[in-house]
Design a protein around this motif. Structure first.
Motif, PDB file in Angstrom:
ATOM      1  N   LEU A 110     125.741  38.546 -11.806  1.00  0.00           N
ATOM      2  CA  LEU A 110     124.678  38.531 -12.808  1.00  0.00           C
ATOM      3  C   LEU A 110     125.226  38.037 -14.141  1.00  0.00           C
ATOM      4  O   LEU A 110     126.435  38.072 -14.381  1.00  0.00           O
ATOM      5  CB  LEU A 110     124.097  39.940 -12.974  1.00  0.00           C
ATOM      6  N   HIS A 159     122.337  37.862  -4.545  1.00  0.00           N
ATOM      7  CA  HIS A 159     121.312  38.893  -4.699  1.00  0.00           C
ATOM      8  C   HIS A 159     121.286  39.828  -3.484  1.00  0.00           C
ATOM      9  O   HIS A 159     121.007  41.009  -3.614  1.00  0.00           O
ATOM     10  CB  HIS A 159     119.934  38.261  -4.928  1.00  0.00           C
ATOM     11  N   ILE A 182     116.765  43.636  -8.560  1.00  0.00           N
ATOM     12  CA  ILE A 182     117.605  42.436  -8.523  1.00  0.00           C
ATOM     13  C   ILE A 182     117.165  41.524  -7.380  1.00  0.00           C
ATOM     14  O   ILE A 182     117.014  40.312  -7.555  1.00  0.00           O
ATOM     15  CB  ILE A 182     119.095  42.820  -8.379  1.00  0.00           C
TER      16      ILE A 182
END
Length: 185
Positions: A125, A70, A177
């Motif tokens: 992701l 992330h 995110i």
């Protein structure tokens, strides 16, 4: 990544190509259908394929850095967004007269380098990269075609607005995110 977020990402990524299309439109004397389609197809193709390439390059080490992926996505998207914000302050376009397909391809590659970096962050992701690349390519193609057509009507200010909007979108998505992985996971 849900469809709405992907669509927003596609629009954000396409703003660089949209701005370049406006510049191409400003430079063209005749806005033929052939040239409009060439701009849309070229920018759409490169903007769609680059995230796929970035995804596959990064997927080799995605599991290794899963604990801080992330951060990688956040840093890449914010960096690209800041770059677009800086570019939005420029009041110039490369106004080469005439339509040269070799230069168009070079411009298509140059405007899609950020999509390659976004593809790297997409590897961290849960996403179908083929669908994502297709959506990004189609949206970029359509917006580039529109940008080329309206370039002479809207002028330089529209280029700046497109790059500003694209930069803000990328920064927003990077932040989303990050927040989802750190605070909502």
């Amino acid at each position: 990544m849900d469809l709405i977020t992907l669509l927003i990402l596609a629009v954000g990524l396409s703003m660089d190509a949209f701005a370049a299309s406006i510049c191409k439109g400003l430079a063209e004397v005749s806005h033929s259908v052939k040239n409009s389609l060439a701009v849309g197809l070229c920018f759409g193709f490169f903007q769609g394929i680059m995230p796929v390439i970035g995804y596959f390059l990064a997927s080799n080490f995605a599991e290794t850095i899963r604990a801080f992926d992330h951060w990688v996505a956040f840093i890449l998207l914010v960096f690209l967004g800041i770059q677009m914000l800086r570019e939005s302050r420029e009041l110039s376009c490369d106004l080469n007269r005439g339509f040269d397909f070799v230069n168009l391809i070079k411009l298509g590659i140059a405007t899609s380098i950020d999509a390659l970096a976004v593809g790297v962050s997409l590897a961290f992701l849960k996403i179908n990269i083929a669908s994502a690349g297709l959506i990004i390519g189609i949206i970029t193609g359509i917006l580039s075609l529109v940008g080329f057509k309206i370039g002479t009507k809207l002028g330089m200010k529209s280029k700046q607005i497109a790059e500003l909007a694209g930069g803000l979108i990328l920064i927003g998505l990077g932040s989303k995110i990050f927040i989802e992985h750190v605070f909502l996971a």
